[in-house]
Design a protein around this motif. Structure first.
Motif, PDB file in Angstrom:
ATOM      1  N   THR A 159       0.828  -1.266   0.065  1.00  0.00           N
ATOM      2  CA  THR A 159      -0.037   0.061  -0.022  1.00  0.00           C
ATOM      3  C   THR A 159       0.902   1.192  -0.037  1.00  0.00           C
ATOM      4  OG1 THR A 159       0.163  -0.117   2.386  1.00  0.00           O
ATOM      5  CG2 THR A 159      -1.776  -1.099   1.141  1.00  0.00           C
ATOM      6  N   THR A 160       0.358   2.319  -0.316  1.00  0.00           N
ATOM      7  CA  THR A 160       1.131   3.518  -0.382  1.00  0.00           C
ATOM      8  C   THR A 160       0.297   4.558  -0.301  1.00  0.00           C
ATOM      9  OG1 THR A 160       2.856   4.752  -1.895  1.00  0.00           O
ATOM     10  CG2 THR A 160       0.912   3.586  -3.011  1.00  0.00           C
ATOM     11  N   LEU A 161       1.141   5.684   0.258  1.00  0.00           N
ATOM     12  CA  LEU A 161       0.450   7.063   0.135  1.00  0.00           C
ATOM     13  C   LEU A 161       1.581   7.890   0.457  1.00  0.00           C
ATOM     14  CD1 LEU A 161       0.131   7.980   3.387  1.00  0.00           C
ATOM     15  CD2 LEU A 161      -2.057   7.312   3.010  1.00  0.00           C
ATOM     16  N   TRP A 162       1.445   9.389   0.158  1.00  0.00           N
ATOM     17  CA  TRP A 162       2.377  10.371   0.514  1.00  0.00           C
ATOM     18  C   TRP A 162       1.728  11.683   1.475  1.00  0.00           C
ATOM     19  CZ3 TRP A 162       2.549  15.439  -1.325  1.00  0.00           C
ATOM     20  CH2 TRP A 162       1.378  15.837  -2.024  1.00  0.00           C
ATOM     21  N   PHE A 163       2.992  12.104   2.063  1.00  0.00           N
ATOM     22  CA  PHE A 163       2.655  13.356   2.793  1.00  0.00           C
ATOM     23  C   PHE A 163       4.015  14.370   2.482  1.00  0.00           C
ATOM     24  CE2 PHE A 163       5.900  12.442   5.638  1.00  0.00           C
ATOM     25  CZ  PHE A 163       6.200  11.323   5.877  1.00  0.00           C
ATOM     26  N   GLN A 164       3.664  15.774   3.100  1.00  0.00           N
ATOM     27  CA  GLN A 164       4.733  16.706   3.039  1.00  0.00           C
ATOM     28  C   GLN A 164       4.604  17.254   4.408  1.00  0.00           C
ATOM     29  OE1 GLN A 164       5.071  18.812  -0.414  1.00  0.00           O
ATOM     30  NE2 GLN A 164       5.865  20.550   0.403  1.00  0.00           N
ATOM     31  N   ALA A 165       5.630  17.106   5.147  1.00  0.00           N
ATOM     32  CA  ALA A 165       5.788  17.717   6.688  1.00  0.00           C
ATOM     33  C   ALA A 165       5.859  19.366   6.332  1.00  0.00           C
ATOM     34  CB  ALA A 165       6.571  17.183   7.249  1.00  0.00           C
ATOM     35  N   THR A 166       5.271  19.941   7.326  1.00  0.00           N
ATOM     36  CA  THR A 166       5.389  21.312   7.316  1.00  0.00           C
ATOM     37  C   THR A 166       5.823  21.854   8.333  1.00  0.00           C
ATOM     38  OG1 THR A 166       3.095  21.446   7.983  1.00  0.00           O
ATOM     39  CG2 THR A 166       3.287  21.481   5.689  1.00  0.00           C
ATOM     40  N   ARG A 167       6.179  21.132   9.331  1.00  0.00           N
ATOM     41  CA  ARG A 167       6.670  21.857  10.523  1.00  0.00           C
ATOM     42  C   ARG A 167       7.639  20.950  11.230  1.00  0.00           C
ATOM     43  NH1 ARG A 167       2.548  23.049  15.632  1.00  0.00           N
ATOM     44  NH2 ARG A 167       1.147  24.011  14.000  1.00  0.00           N
TER      45      ARG A 167
END
Ligand code: CUA
Length: 309
Positions: A159-167
């Motif tokens: 399974t896969t997903l993505w994120f972009q950390a902002t802090r």
């Protein structure tokens, strides 16, 4: 926001807004009928002197407003949830790839340079990160509340997903699927670091092999390279440029050669036989571990990057 985990990814605020919307809808649809029911029950109680002539039994106008209104609200909620759901699952092409294996009862993460860690995950700030996830035994789920992210780790597939950390900061990491006695101990932390610090952190790892390099070594050790090589005649399909492309199968189907397909082809080689080839490949079930499979997948994918257009 009090009572909320910190919002540390690009998806967090959107998810919170959706939460408030759903909560608001629930409150309105629970409160309005309840208040009206009590109000009318008291107003029209037995013995009260009120006008009981002409009771309203049906109103097409009210029905229409009710049906169209609810349909509209449902569709708004559906779109509001579906659009980010699709975005969550469509990582940008330049996303940093981190593989994760869940097992009773810990998380193993591996970075592209080969640096690996257990129950801890270091990620760079402001850069898309894609998690490629599987499980070695039962179903687990990665949950990072600060990113508003939950995804199952399922044995037998990716399974896969993505994120972009902002802090920058350190946040909780949980297993969110009951997976046995040690489930509640299957916790850890996610550390978001400035990109330069992340690079330094990667470099400080022991001299580990990059994933695709380890995959290449394994590819030779297991003897895959004996057949899967250009010029090996009709033995096995060549793997250069395969990743991400459609593949014609012997039974007429066409599938996209993604991570799950490559994994299946290694473990269940007879299932999705490529058109024009004999079913001679042995299975590697029980021979390679989940981590080794991820290395092989990384290697096969790298063959397409180099050969790419
Ligand atoms: Cu792993 Cu719960």
């Amino acid at each position: 926001m009090p009572l909320f985990p910190p919002a540390a990814s690009t998806f967090a605020l959107h998810t919170d807004a959706l939460f408030w919307w759903l909560l608001g809808l629930s409150v309105v649809f629970a409160t309005v009928p309840a208040v009206l029911a009590y109000y009318w029950a008291i107003k029209y109680r037995r013995g009260a002197r009120v006008d009981r002539s002409n009771p309203l039994t049906a109103s097409s106008r009210l029905e229409a407003v009710w049906i169209l209104g609810l349909t509209g609200l449902s569709l708004i909620t559906f779109l509001w949830a579906a659009v980010p759901y699709i975005r969550y699952r469509s990582p940008p092409a330049d996303a940093l790839e981190i593989t994760a294996v869940g097992l009773q009862w810990m998380w193993k993460f591996q970075h592209p340079t080969g640096r690996s860690e257990i129950n801890e995950l270091h990620v760079p700030l402001g850069r898309p990160v894609r998690l490629l996830l599987t499980s070695q035994d039962v179903i687990h789920a990665v949950k990072i509340p600060a990113f508003r992210l939950t995804i199952d780790a399922i044995p037998g597939t990716y399974t896969t997903l993505w994120f972009q950390a902002t802090r920058p900061g350190t946040y909780h990491l949980f297993c969110a699927e009951y997976c046995g006695t040690g489930h509640s101990q299957m916790v850890g932390s996610v550390t978001v670091m400035e990109a330069v610090h992340y690079q330094a952190w990667l470099a400080a790892g022991q001299a580990e092999q990059p994933l695709e390099r380890a995959g290449f070594e394994l590819f030779r050790q297991l003897g895959c390279s004996g057949c899967h090589v250009q010029g090996a005649g009709e033995l096995a399909p060549p793997l250069e440029g395969l990743f991400g492309r459609p593949v014609k199968l012997a039974d007429g189907r066409t599938v996209i050669a993604d991570e799950a397909y490559i994994r299946d082809s290694i473990l269940l080689p007879q299932r999705d036989l490529v058109a024009g080839f004999e079913p001679i490949m042995p299975t590697y079930q029980g021979v390679v571990s989940e981590e080794e499979l991820l290395q092989l997948v990384a290697y096969i994918r790298s063959l397409s990057r180099e050969e790419g257009p």
